[in-house]
Design a protein around this motif. Sequence first.
Motif, short mmCIF file in Angstrom:
data_model
loop_
_atom_site.label_atom_id
_atom_site.label_comp_id
_atom_site.label_asym_id
_atom_site.label_seq_id
_atom_site.Cartn_x
_atom_site.Cartn_y
_atom_site.Cartn_z
N ALA A 97 10.49 -32.27 28.49
CA ALA A 97 10.78 -33.14 27.57
C ALA A 97 8.87 -33.49 27.60
O ALA A 97 8.61 -33.58 28.52
CB ALA A 97 10.95 -34.29 27.86
N LYS A 135 16.65 -31.81 16.28
CA LYS A 135 17.24 -31.58 17.44
C LYS A 135 16.76 -32.01 19.11
O LYS A 135 15.56 -30.89 19.56
CB LYS A 135 17.77 -30.48 17.29
CG LYS A 135 19.32 -30.66 18.57
CD LYS A 135 20.18 -29.45 17.97
CE LYS A 135 21.68 -29.41 19.31
NZ LYS A 135 22.42 -28.50 19.24
N GLY A 136 17.03 -33.00 19.09
CA GLY A 136 17.17 -34.20 20.84
C GLY A 136 15.13 -34.43 20.52
O GLY A 136 15.44 -35.39 21.61
N ALA A 137 14.98 -34.64 19.66
CA ALA A 137 13.59 -35.86 19.24
C ALA A 137 14.28 -37.29 18.26
O ALA A 137 15.11 -37.59 17.93
CB ALA A 137 12.43 -35.13 18.33
N THR A 152 12.70 -44.18 20.07
CA THR A 152 13.25 -45.18 21.38
C THR A 152 12.57 -46.16 21.37
O THR A 152 13.27 -47.42 21.98
CB THR A 152 12.81 -44.15 23.09
OG1 THR A 152 11.23 -43.66 23.01
CG2 THR A 152 13.84 -42.56 22.82
N THR A 176 10.56 -36.31 22.77
CA THR A 176 11.10 -35.16 22.38
C THR A 176 11.15 -33.59 23.30
O THR A 176 10.64 -33.69 24.68
CB THR A 176 10.18 -34.37 21.19
OG1 THR A 176 10.54 -33.50 20.70
CG2 THR A 176 8.92 -34.17 21.73
N PRO A 177 11.84 -32.91 23.34
CA PRO A 177 12.38 -31.49 24.22
C PRO A 177 10.62 -31.00 23.61
O PRO A 177 9.79 -30.52 22.97
CB PRO A 177 13.71 -31.08 23.45
CG PRO A 177 13.92 -31.28 22.67
CD PRO A 177 13.09 -32.31 21.71
N SER A 233 10.44 -28.03 24.01
CA SER A 233 10.10 -26.37 22.47
C SER A 233 9.68 -27.53 20.92
O SER A 233 9.48 -26.41 20.35
CB SER A 233 11.19 -26.13 23.45
OG SER A 233 12.34 -27.03 22.96
N ARG A 271 8.18 -29.99 20.47
CA ARG A 271 6.58 -31.21 20.31
C ARG A 271 6.38 -30.70 19.12
O ARG A 271 6.07 -31.83 18.10
CB ARG A 271 6.27 -30.71 21.55
CG ARG A 271 5.09 -31.61 21.28
CD ARG A 271 4.52 -32.49 23.19
NE ARG A 271 3.42 -30.99 22.40
CZ ARG A 271 2.51 -30.31 22.01
NH1 ARG A 271 1.96 -31.64 21.38
NH2 ARG A 271 1.69 -29.96 21.96
N THR A 280 7.95 -31.40 16.23
CA THR A 280 8.15 -33.14 15.73
C THR A 280 6.82 -33.39 15.01
O THR A 280 6.92 -34.50 14.42
CB THR A 280 8.73 -33.41 17.24
OG1 THR A 280 9.90 -33.07 17.25
CG2 THR A 280 8.67 -35.10 16.69
#
Length: 524
Positions: free
Chosen positions: A424, A449-451, A454, A481-482, A484, A486, A489
Motif C-alpha cells: 500500500a 479499486k482499493g483506493a 481516509t 491506495t494499493p 499497484s 498508485r 489513483t
Amino acid sequence: MVALTSVTSSGMTLDDLTRVLLIGSVVLLVAVAAVRLSVASGMPSLLIYLGIGLALGNAGAGIEFSDASTTRVLGYAALVLILAEGGLTTKWSNIRRSVAPAALLSTVGVVVSVLVVAAVAHTLLDLSWTISLLLGAVLASTDAAAVFAVLRNVPIPRRLSGMLEAEAGFNDAPVVLLVVALSAQGLPGAEPRPWWELLGAVLAELAGGAVVGLAVGYLGGVALRRVAGGSSALFSIGVVTLTVLAYAAGAAVHVSGFLATYLAALVLGNMGLPNRTSFQSFATALGWIAQIGLFVLLGLLADPLRLDEQLGNAVVIGLVLLVLARPLSVLASTVWFRMPWRDMAFLSWAGLRGAVPVVLATVPLVAGTPNTGWMFDLVFVLVVVFTIVQAPPLPWVARRLGLTEPVHSIDVALESTPLVEIGADVLTVNVGDESRLHGVAIFELRLPKGAMVTLVVRGGESFVPEQHTTVRHGDQLLVVTPSSARQATEQRIRALSREGRLAGWGNSASERARRLGGNPRRLT
C-alpha cells in the motif's frame, strides 16, 4: 584567535575534541532552527549555512581556516552523500519522461553555458581562454535542492520538477571532469589538449561511470535483499554504503564516480527493496548533515574582507549566466522536444547555483593553476548574490507563467506501518484554489479499486469523510491506495481537478481529446 585543529592531527587532545563537539553541536542546532526562517523568507537555507560559516570565520568568532585541499576533499565526500540522497529519494516514474531533455541539459547545455561564459570572461575580464573556460565550467552546475526549497509550497508540473531534479543529478559528473581537466591544462608546461580529445575523454568517463553505477546498484540491491537481516537500521546502512561503494569503484577505475553514485542510488531507490522508508529517511538525514557541514565549511574558507573585491565581476558574470548562458543552454537542449516557451522560460530562471560551483572553485587552487586565486571569491559572491536575486521571485515566476497546478499530491512516509509488506501507498492531496475538485463528493471521485480517502484536513481540523462529504478548496486529503494502483489513483485525481466530477465520461475534455488525438488543454 582560535585555530581550527585538524582531526587527523597527532596533537589533538580531549579538550580539542570537546571544543569541536561543542561548536559542531551548536552549529547543527542553529542550522536546524534556521530551516523555519528559510521557509518563511522563501530563501534557500544554503545562504543561512554560508552565513554561519562566515560568522565563525576569522572576521567573526575568529576560527582560522584556509585549507582549500581539505575543503575539496570534504566537499567531494559531502557531494557523494548529497547525490546518494537525491537518487534514493527520486522516483523513476517522476523523471522518466524528463531523462532525455535533462541528459541534454547536462551535456549539450553544459557545453553551451561554458562557451558563453568563457567568451564573455575572455573579452571583459581579459582572461586567457583556458582560465575563461575553467570559470565557465566551475559555474555550469545547477542545484535542484535550492529550487525545490523555494518551491516547497508551489506545485509545478512533474515534467519540470523531474527535469530539474534529473539535470542536477546528472550535470555534476561532466562538470567535475571538465574542471579537473581544464585545471590541469592551465598548469605551466602543460600541453594543450585538442577540444575533441577532451570531449572524448569526458564522454568515456561518463559512460564508464554509468556502467559502474548501474552494476553496483542492481547487483548490490539483489545481494542486499538476500543477505540482509530484518533490522531496518542495518539495511539502511547497507543501502547507503552501496552508493558510496559506487563512487569509490568508479573513481578507482578512473571513471565518473559522481555519476556512478547517482545512478546506483536511483536503481536502489526504485527496485522495490524492503524498508524503503527507513533507508530513504536515513539518506535524507545524512544528506542534510552533508549540506550543512559543506556550506558552513565553505563559509569558513571564505574571507569576508576580500569578497567585495570580486563583487563587480561576480555581478557581470552572473548576469551573463542568468540572461544569456542559461537561456541559450535551455534552448539548445530542449528545442528538440517542442517544449512550450513557458517551460523554457521557467527552466532558464530556475537554474540556481549552489554548493557545487563553490567546491569546484577550490580545484584549481589545490592543483596550483596560475591566475586562479580570485576564482573562489568570485564564485562565492556570485552564488550568494544571484540566489538572493533568483530565489524569492521563483514562485511568482511559476504562477505568472501559468505553470502551477491546481492539485498537488505527494507521497507520505509512514514509519509505524509496514506498507511495503501489505503493498500500500499513502498520498496527501492538496486541493488548490483553482481545482475543480471543489464541490465533488467523495463517492463521485470513483477512485481505482482499493483506493479511498481516509482523512480530510480542513481549516486546521481533521475528520473522517463520509460518502457524501464534498471536497473544498484548501482541503488536504489523505488517500490510501494499493501500490499497484498508485499511478492510476494520481491520474484520476488530476483528471478530476482539471475537469470536475464529469472527468472520464464521454463528454469530458479528456475523452474528446482522446477521440480527436489532441491535447486536452487545447479543448478546455
